[in-house]
Write a protein that holds these residues in place. Structure first.
Motif, mmCIF file in Angstrom:
data_model
loop_
_atom_site.group_PDB
_atom_site.id
_atom_site.type_symbol
_atom_site.label_atom_id
_atom_site.label_comp_id
_atom_site.label_asym_id
_atom_site.label_seq_id
_atom_site.Cartn_x
_atom_site.Cartn_y
_atom_site.Cartn_z
ATOM 1 N N LYS A 48 7.105 9.283 -6.051
ATOM 2 C CA LYS A 48 6.312 9.688 -4.902
ATOM 3 C C LYS A 48 5.209 8.676 -4.577
ATOM 4 N N ILE A 49 4.647 8.044 -5.609
ATOM 5 C CA ILE A 49 3.574 7.083 -5.353
ATOM 6 C C ILE A 49 4.098 5.895 -4.559
ATOM 7 N N LEU A 50 5.262 5.388 -4.949
ATOM 8 C CA LEU A 50 5.848 4.262 -4.217
ATOM 9 C C LEU A 50 6.319 4.690 -2.830
ATOM 10 N N GLN A 51 6.761 5.940 -2.711
ATOM 11 C CA GLN A 51 7.178 6.435 -1.393
ATOM 12 C C GLN A 51 5.998 6.450 -0.425
ATOM 13 N N ALA A 52 4.785 6.637 -0.961
ATOM 14 C CA ALA A 52 3.583 6.685 -0.119
ATOM 15 C C ALA A 52 2.978 5.313 0.106
ATOM 16 N N HIS A 53 3.618 4.256 -0.366
ATOM 17 C CA HIS A 53 3.071 2.895 -0.243
ATOM 18 C C HIS A 53 2.719 2.592 1.215
ATOM 19 N N GLY A 54 1.487 2.153 1.428
ATOM 20 C CA GLY A 54 1.006 1.848 2.771
ATOM 21 C C GLY A 54 0.422 3.037 3.492
ATOM 22 N N GLY A 55 0.655 4.239 2.954
ATOM 23 C CA GLY A 55 0.186 5.452 3.617
ATOM 24 C C GLY A 55 -0.716 6.281 2.722
ATOM 25 N N THR A 56 -0.472 7.585 2.723
ATOM 26 C CA THR A 56 -1.339 8.526 2.022
ATOM 27 C C THR A 56 -0.538 9.371 1.046
ATOM 28 N N LEU A 57 -1.070 9.531 -0.156
ATOM 29 C CA LEU A 57 -0.498 10.421 -1.168
ATOM 30 C C LEU A 57 -1.431 11.612 -1.335
ATOM 31 N N PHE A 58 -0.899 12.805 -1.149
ATOM 32 C CA PHE A 58 -1.691 14.030 -1.300
ATOM 33 C C PHE A 58 -1.242 14.755 -2.562
ATOM 34 N N LEU A 59 -2.141 14.840 -3.542
ATOM 35 C CA LEU A 59 -1.853 15.537 -4.799
ATOM 36 C C LEU A 59 -2.541 16.902 -4.757
ATOM 37 N N ASP A 60 -1.760 17.935 -4.490
ATOM 38 C CA ASP A 60 -2.295 19.291 -4.478
ATOM 39 C C ASP A 60 -2.354 19.820 -5.899
ATOM 40 N N GLU A 61 -3.349 20.648 -6.182
ATOM 41 C CA GLU A 61 -3.554 21.228 -7.523
ATOM 42 C C GLU A 61 -3.664 20.135 -8.588
ATOM 43 N N ILE A 62 -4.500 19.154 -8.331
ATOM 44 C CA ILE A 62 -4.691 18.047 -9.275
ATOM 45 C C ILE A 62 -5.229 18.543 -10.608
#
Length: 301
Positions: A48-62
């Motif tokens: 998921k981190i690489l999928q968000a490359h260039g954009g935004t990663l939202f980690l819910d319930e961190i």
């Protein structure tokens, strides 16, 4: 926040850290190389981190992320690179990170269950969302959800003053999700009429505990009002009976949901219903009727 940023054209990837098993979340986030473990995809997996490359990663319930993963995430944030599982090569990554949690992260840091260095990495800008009962835009939210339901089903329902009064005086422990489901339920009942009245709302919205003072209501077969023999019950047991009865009514006698809300097993709920003579309203009209049977309870569930 993503749509209002310069990264809006780039990917937005959301991950619920509480919904993915601990044994899988590491590979979900960081990905893995070909042949990293038995059962791995032949060409590996882009996390998921690489999928968000260039954009935004939202980690819910961190707050539900395991400590070892917190360490790996901190390294990604500090060095802007990650190494997929089973790979010796690091990959550069550029992301904006947004996190959300219902937990008290500061207390978790003091208890040693959340990394202090990661905590300070994540708290550059903090937005605390108030509970629904403290918000001033309840009316606007109701209008928004009613319009959403109208768009989905093609019929628009208005809200009567009495129904709105019930909504305003309720405490909303389930916050916005609970409000949305309550309005969806009411819209379904009022579809033919076009106006939502108080009687169309879920029963818990009209519970005496949440209602404004009103004229006395005639006796009904509701479990909360049933007479029963309290001899031999301690004060704590009387309180427990009242709590179970209220939660059953609020969850429309669905045993599974009631058990979850009370943190009990279904078997415990059945046993306590029998002990406290909590009877399903449709099964009997007299206080001396026998307790709810297992078959009746299953139908209620």
């Amino acid at each position: 926040m993503h749509r209002g940023s310069l990264r809006a054209p780039q990917p937005f990837v959301a991950v619920n850290c509480a919904s993915i098993p601990e044994t899988l979340i590491e590979s979900e986030l960081f990905g893995y190389a070909e042949g990293a473990f038995t059962g791995a995809k032949r060409k590996g997996l882009k996390g998921k981190i690489l999928q968000a490359h260039g954009g935004t990663l939202f980690l819910d319930e961190i707050g539900d992320m395991a400590l070892p993963l917190q360490t790996r995430l901190l390294r990604v944030l500090a060095e802007n690179e990650l190494a997929p599982l089973g790979s010796e090569q690091s990959v550069r990554v550029d992301i904006n990170l947004i996190c959300a949690t219902h937990r008290d992260l500061a207390r978790m840091v003091s208890e040693g269950t959340f990394r202090e260095d990661l905590y300070y990495r994540l708290t550059g800008a903090v937005f605390r969302l108030p509970p629904l009962r403290d918000r001033s835009d309840l009316g606007e939210l109701v209008d928004f959800f009613l319009a959403d339901e109208a768009q989905a089903h093609g019929t628009r329902s208005a809200l009567s003053d009495g129904a709105m009064a019930c909504i305003r005086r309720y405490r909303w422990p389930g916050n916005v999700r609970q409000l949305r489901m309550a309005l969806r339920y009411a819209c379904a009942l009022a579809a033919a009429r076009g106006v939502i009245v108080a009687e169309d709302l879920p029963d818990y919205l009209r519970c005496p505990a949440d209602a404004a003072p009103a004229a006395p209501v005639p006796a009904s077969p509701s479990v909360a009002a049933q007479a029963f023999d309290s001899a031999g019950l301690r004060p704590s047991e009387l309180l427990e009976r009242a709590r179970i009865a209220q939660m059953l009514a609020c969850h429309h006698w669905r045993i599974k949901e009631t058990a979850k809300a009370l943190g009990m097993s279904r078997a415990t709920i059945y046993r306590k219903m029998a002990r406290y003579n909590i009877v399903y309203p449709g099964s009997a009209s007299l206080p001396e009727s026998p307790p709810l049977s297992m078959s009746q309870a299953d139908e209620a569930d």
